[in-house]
Design a protein around this motif. Structure first.
Motif, PDB file in Angstrom:
ATOM      1  N   PHE A  61       0.839  -1.205   0.000  1.00 45.59           N
ATOM      2  CA  PHE A  61       0.000   0.000   0.000  1.00 45.59           C
ATOM      3  C   PHE A  61       0.871   1.251   0.000  1.00 45.59           C
ATOM      4  O   PHE A  61       0.594   2.223  -0.715  1.00 45.59           O
ATOM      5  N   THR A  62       1.934   1.239   0.789  1.00 48.79           N
ATOM      6  CA  THR A  62       2.838   2.388   0.838  1.00 48.79           C
ATOM      7  C   THR A  62       3.605   2.547  -0.470  1.00 48.79           C
ATOM      8  O   THR A  62       3.811   3.669  -0.944  1.00 48.79           O
ATOM      9  N   ALA A  63       4.026   1.418  -1.060  1.00 49.60           N
ATOM     10  CA  ALA A  63       4.710   1.470  -2.350  1.00 49.60           C
ATOM     11  C   ALA A  63       3.788   2.065  -3.415  1.00 49.60           C
ATOM     12  O   ALA A  63       4.235   2.828  -4.284  1.00 49.60           O
ATOM     13  N   TYR A  64       2.514   1.729  -3.342  1.00 52.37           N
ATOM     14  CA  TYR A  64       1.530   2.291  -4.275  1.00 52.37           C
ATOM     15  C   TYR A  64       1.495   3.815  -4.136  1.00 52.37           C
ATOM     16  O   TYR A  64       1.476   4.546  -5.144  1.00 52.37           O
ATOM     17  N   SER A  65       1.502   4.295  -2.889  1.00 51.72           N
ATOM     18  CA  SER A  65       1.468   5.745  -2.667  1.00 51.72           C
ATOM     19  C   SER A  65       2.755   6.409  -3.138  1.00 51.72           C
ATOM     20  O   SER A  65       2.722   7.507  -3.717  1.00 51.72           O
ATOM     21  N   TYR A  66       3.901   5.770  -2.892  1.00 44.08           N
ATOM     22  CA  TYR A  66       5.159   6.304  -3.409  1.00 44.08           C
ATOM     23  C   TYR A  66       5.105   6.407  -4.935  1.00 44.08           C
ATOM     24  O   TYR A  66       5.589   7.374  -5.527  1.00 44.08           O
ATOM     25  N   GLY A  67       4.532   5.388  -5.566  1.00 43.36           N
ATOM     26  CA  GLY A  67       4.416   5.405  -7.021  1.00 43.36           C
ATOM     27  C   GLY A  67       3.533   6.535  -7.507  1.00 43.36           C
ATOM     28  O   GLY A  67       3.840   7.193  -8.510  1.00 43.36           O
ATOM     29  N   ARG A  68       2.419   6.765  -6.813  1.00 39.13           N
ATOM     30  CA  ARG A  68       1.525   7.872  -7.170  1.00 39.13           C
ATOM     31  C   ARG A  68       2.259   9.208  -7.096  1.00 39.13           C
ATOM     32  O   ARG A  68       2.147  10.047  -8.003  1.00 39.13           O
ATOM     33  N   GLY A 359      10.970   5.755  12.630  1.00 38.03           N
ATOM     34  CA  GLY A 359      11.137   6.776  11.600  1.00 38.03           C
ATOM     35  C   GLY A 359      10.523   6.370  10.285  1.00 38.03           C
ATOM     36  O   GLY A 359       9.868   7.175   9.608  1.00 38.03           O
ATOM     37  N   ALA A 360      10.691   5.099   9.904  1.00 38.75           N
ATOM     38  CA  ALA A 360      10.169   4.626   8.629  1.00 38.75           C
ATOM     39  C   ALA A 360       8.642   4.663   8.609  1.00 38.75           C
ATOM     40  O   ALA A 360       8.030   5.205   7.680  1.00 38.75           O
ATOM     41  N   PHE A 361       8.001   4.091   9.632  1.00 41.28           N
ATOM     42  CA  PHE A 361       6.536   4.042   9.659  1.00 41.28           C
ATOM     43  C   PHE A 361       5.925   5.434   9.735  1.00 41.28           C
ATOM     44  O   PHE A 361       4.883   5.702   9.135  1.00 41.28           O
ATOM     45  N   SER A 362       6.564   6.336  10.488  1.00 36.53           N
ATOM     46  CA  SER A 362       6.056   7.706  10.576  1.00 36.53           C
ATOM     47  C   SER A 362       6.093   8.375   9.207  1.00 36.53           C
ATOM     48  O   SER A 362       5.106   8.993   8.771  1.00 36.53           O
ATOM     49  N   ALA A 363       7.235   8.252   8.517  1.00 36.11           N
ATOM     50  CA  ALA A 363       7.360   8.871   7.196  1.00 36.11           C
ATOM     51  C   ALA A 363       6.438   8.198   6.189  1.00 36.11           C
ATOM     52  O   ALA A 363       5.823   8.872   5.345  1.00 36.11           O
ATOM     53  N   PHE A 364       6.318   6.873   6.248  1.00 36.77           N
ATOM     54  CA  PHE A 364       5.428   6.158   5.327  1.00 36.77           C
ATOM     55  C   PHE A 364       3.979   6.603   5.510  1.00 36.77           C
ATOM     56  O   PHE A 364       3.230   6.748   4.538  1.00 36.77           O
ATOM     57  N   THR A 365       3.571   6.787   6.769  1.00 35.53           N
ATOM     58  CA  THR A 365       2.207   7.248   7.030  1.00 35.53           C
ATOM     59  C   THR A 365       1.967   8.613   6.396  1.00 35.53           C
ATOM     60  O   THR A 365       0.921   8.857   5.767  1.00 35.53           O
ATOM     61  N   LEU A 366       2.944   9.502   6.524  1.00 35.23           N
ATOM     62  CA  LEU A 366       2.808  10.845   5.952  1.00 35.23           C
ATOM     63  C   LEU A 366       2.782  10.811   4.423  1.00 35.23           C
ATOM     64  O   LEU A 366       2.069  11.592   3.789  1.00 35.23           O
ATOM     65  N   VAL A 367       3.549   9.904   3.816  1.00 34.91           N
ATOM     66  CA  VAL A 367       3.529   9.788   2.357  1.00 34.91           C
ATOM     67  C   VAL A 367       2.155   9.341   1.888  1.00 34.91           C
ATOM     68  O   VAL A 367       1.605   9.865   0.905  1.00 34.91           O
ATOM     69  N   ASN A 368       1.557   8.366   2.573  1.00 37.29           N
ATOM     70  CA  ASN A 368       0.203   7.937   2.225  1.00 37.29           C
ATOM     71  C   ASN A 368      -0.786   9.091   2.328  1.00 37.29           C
ATOM     72  O   ASN A 368      -1.639   9.281   1.449  1.00 37.29           O
ATOM     73  N   LEU A 369      -0.685   9.861   3.405  1.00 37.00           N
ATOM     74  CA  LEU A 369      -1.590  10.997   3.583  1.00 37.00           C
ATOM     75  C   LEU A 369      -1.345  12.078   2.538  1.00 37.00           C
ATOM     76  O   LEU A 369      -2.284  12.774   2.128  1.00 37.00           O
ATOM     77  N   SER A 370      -0.100  12.222   2.089  1.00 35.22           N
ATOM     78  CA  SER A 370       0.205  13.244   1.086  1.00 35.22           C
ATOM     79  C   SER A 370      -0.490  12.953  -0.239  1.00 35.22           C
ATOM     80  O   SER A 370      -0.850  13.883  -0.971  1.00 35.22           O
ATOM     81  N   VAL A 371      -0.681  11.663  -0.556  1.00 37.34           N
ATOM     82  CA  VAL A 371      -1.413  11.308  -1.775  1.00 37.34           C
ATOM     83  C   VAL A 371      -2.848  11.822  -1.691  1.00 37.34           C
ATOM     84  O   VAL A 371      -3.395  12.378  -2.653  1.00 37.34           O
ATOM     85  N   ILE A 372      -3.476  11.627  -0.529  1.00 33.63           N
ATOM     86  CA  ILE A 372      -4.854  12.071  -0.340  1.00 33.63           C
ATOM     87  C   ILE A 372      -4.951  13.593  -0.452  1.00 33.63           C
ATOM     88  O   ILE A 372      -5.832  14.130  -1.145  1.00 33.63           O
ATOM     89  N   VAL A 373      -4.048  14.299   0.209  1.00 32.45           N
ATOM     90  CA  VAL A 373      -4.063  15.763   0.169  1.00 32.45           C
ATOM     91  C   VAL A 373      -3.820  16.259  -1.250  1.00 32.45           C
ATOM     92  O   VAL A 373      -4.479  17.198  -1.722  1.00 32.45           O
ATOM     93  N   HIS A 374      -2.888  15.625  -1.965  1.00 37.36           N
ATOM     94  CA  HIS A 374      -2.612  16.001  -3.351  1.00 37.36           C
ATOM     95  C   HIS A 374      -3.869  15.864  -4.202  1.00 37.36           C
ATOM     96  O   HIS A 374      -4.169  16.734  -5.029  1.00 37.36           O
ATOM     97  N   MET A 393      -7.043   3.622  -1.175  1.00 39.85           N
ATOM     98  CA  MET A 393      -5.844   2.807  -0.969  1.00 39.85           C
ATOM     99  C   MET A 393      -4.787   3.521  -0.124  1.00 39.85           C
ATOM    100  O   MET A 393      -4.215   2.922   0.790  1.00 39.85           O
ATOM    101  N   PRO A 394      -4.517   4.815  -0.369  1.00 39.64           N
ATOM    102  CA  PRO A 394      -3.562   5.498   0.522  1.00 39.64           C
ATOM    103  C   PRO A 394      -4.050   5.564   1.969  1.00 39.64           C
ATOM    104  O   PRO A 394      -3.248   5.482   2.893  1.00 39.64           O
ATOM    105  N   LEU A 395      -5.366   5.695   2.166  1.00 40.57           N
ATOM    106  CA  LEU A 395      -5.900   5.737   3.521  1.00 40.57           C
ATOM    107  C   LEU A 395      -5.675   4.401   4.231  1.00 40.57           C
ATOM    108  O   LEU A 395      -5.286   4.369   5.414  1.00 40.57           O
ATOM    109  N   ILE A 396      -5.909   3.297   3.508  1.00 37.98           N
ATOM    110  CA  ILE A 396      -5.643   1.975   4.088  1.00 37.98           C
ATOM    111  C   ILE A 396      -4.163   1.838   4.429  1.00 37.98           C
ATOM    112  O   ILE A 396      -3.794   1.347   5.498  1.00 37.98           O
ATOM    113  N   GLY A 397      -3.299   2.284   3.510  1.00 41.64           N
ATOM    114  CA  GLY A 397      -1.858   2.236   3.764  1.00 41.64           C
ATOM    115  C   GLY A 397      -1.474   3.034   4.989  1.00 41.64           C
ATOM    116  O   GLY A 397      -0.657   2.591   5.815  1.00 41.64           O
TER     117      GLY A 397
END
Length: 448
Positions: A61-68, A359-374, A393-397
């Motif tokens: 799910f996080t990889a999907y958001s990074y890809g977006r 650090g990883a999970f915190s940043a990953f959570t923010l990346v997922n949320l950034s997709v939604i905000v974008h 999908m980003p929300l689930i991630g």
């Protein structure tokens, strides 16, 4: 910086999808699944493959958001870049600060894991001696400025994969020839299995996935990046996850349960059981290659992050923004990371990997949320599939990453919380009480 700018200007789009995926898998170091097997088994109550399945779901799910976000911003990026562009520069700064916790202490964990296995092979030598040796050699190489060519990295990865395949084959053979007391599904669940235990194991297992997001730093060197980078990030996480699940399943059949002579070097004892001293020696050689190569790359990466922060004024420029004459390497950053690495003598593998993952999970959570905000900022009227892809999908991630963050142990929350508090204080100071925008901290999650 003119030399670095010239190198940036000379970048060519020469990588295809396969090359990007291979680079990402090499960065993840497949043998790490054996290096952390004991601590994940203990945390997950002996259900290591289940822990990796849960971690893989989160990472996909996080990889999907990074890809977006890589498609939306087709430049060499990171959590800092994506969150900063979508949510705002101050949140971007904190995302960069959190991912820095991941990469700044990553060399410490790598050296500690390598030292733990060398101590298992040579019990008469204290672990601290091996930690010192790793730090001395890798720091010297990074200060000199040696860059391991891509082809050499692939050769090292090939050796790692070969050792891993031998380990899997011997584990399966041991299961078939010896009554280990394990059934076909025992590695996935047993009488002690709980969601909380599996989640705790997944929170540690996610350490093995660190690096899949680094594929985004290849954006400017990949052909058709809007198409290939999202696919490469997903494929890297999926391939790495399948390797981890298969390997941990085979080892779980050969050695069910959580009883190990030394939990930090559990796979060494298992190697001796399934193949004797020869296989144990080959396994140690594989771990040395894996941890040495990873240590050099991780220290180089982290030192470049510190240099970028010094260059941009986030850290004292005279110290961290300094490059050694002739060598052109950030010697103070390299030295600082080496000094911090000595703390590994007083830590366990479990504790160190857990606060790295904070650090990883915190940043990953923010990346997922950034997709939604974008998506919400586009002022469009999206259809159902657009809502699913850009919000659902980003929300689930984000929810899965947040749950895994919650599942980390107390020391991880304490250390991670202190690190985040320092970042907030630093942000307040740099922005004159949050009234000004923060410095442009150009952080990439890969060594230059």
């Amino acid at each position: 910086m003119s030399e670095g700018n010239n190198q940036q200007a000379a970048l060519q789009r020469s990588l295809g999808l396969g090359s990007a995926v291979l680079t990402g898998v090499a960065y993840m170091a497949p043998m790490i699944v054996l290096g952390t097997y004991g601590v994940v088994a203990q945390a997950s109550a002996g259900t290591v493959p289940s822990a990796y399945v849960l971690a893989l779901v989160a990472m996909l799910f996080t990889a999907y958001s990074y890809g977006r976000m890589a498609a939306a911003y087709p430049v060499s990026g990171s959590a800092y870049t994506y969150v900063g562009q979508a949510i705002g520069p101050k949140m971007g700064f904190l995302a960069g600060w959190l991912i820095l916790l991941d990469y700044f202490f990553l060399p410490l964990v790598i050296w500690l894991i390598g030292a733990s296995y060398l101590s298992a092979e040579f019990p008469g030598v204290p672990t601290g001696v091996w930690v010192f040796a790793y730090i001395l050699v890798t720091s010297a190489l990074n200060i000199i400025g040696i860059r391991v060519a891509t082809t050499v990295n692939f050769v090292l990865m090939s050796f790692e994969v070969l050792v891993l395949l031998v380990f899997i084959a011997l584990s399966m053979a041991h299961f078939w020839m010896v009554d280990t007391g394990a059934g076909a599904l025992t590695p996935f669940f047993n009488a002690h299995t709980t969601l909380a235990a599996t989640s705790a194991g997944a929170a540690l297992a996610a350490y093995s996935f660190i690096g899949f997001d680094a594929v985004t730093t290849l954006t400017e060197e990949t052909k058709q990046p809007e198409r290939n980078i999202p696919r490469a990030v997903m494929a890297t996480a999926l391939i790495g996850g399948l390797i981890f699940i298969i390997a941990s399943y085979a080892v779980g059949l050969a050695h069910p349960g959580t009883s190990f002579q030394n939990v930090d070097s559990a796979a060494f004892g298992i190697a001796t059981t399934i193949g004797g001293d020869l296989v144990a020696a080959i396994f140690i050689a594989g771990m040395i290659v894996t941890q040495f190569a990873s240590g050099v790359a991780a220290q180089a990466t982290a030192s470049r992050l510190l240099y970028a922060m010094g260059r941009d004024g986030v850290l004292p420029r005279s110290v961290f923004g300094y490059l050694a004459p002739k060598l052109n390497t950030p010697v103070f950053g390299i030295a600082l990371i080496g000094i911090v690495g000595f703390a590994g003598v007083f830590l366990s593998v479990s504790t160190s990997t857990s606060f790295i993952n904070f650090g990883a999970f915190s940043a990953f959570t923010l990346v997922n949320l950034s997709v939604i905000v974008h998506c919400l900022r586009q002022n469009a009227r999206p259809g159902l599939w657009h809502i699913i892809g850009w919000i659902g999908m980003p929300l689930i991630g984000a929810l899965i990453d947040a749950y895994l963050l919650y599942s980390l142990d107390t020391p991880a929350h304490v250390i991670g919380g202190i690190w985040l508090l320092i970042g907030i204080v630093a942000l307040g100071w740099l922005t004159r009480g949050f009234r000004q925008p923060p410095p442009k901290m150009r952080i990439d999650e890969s060594a230059s």
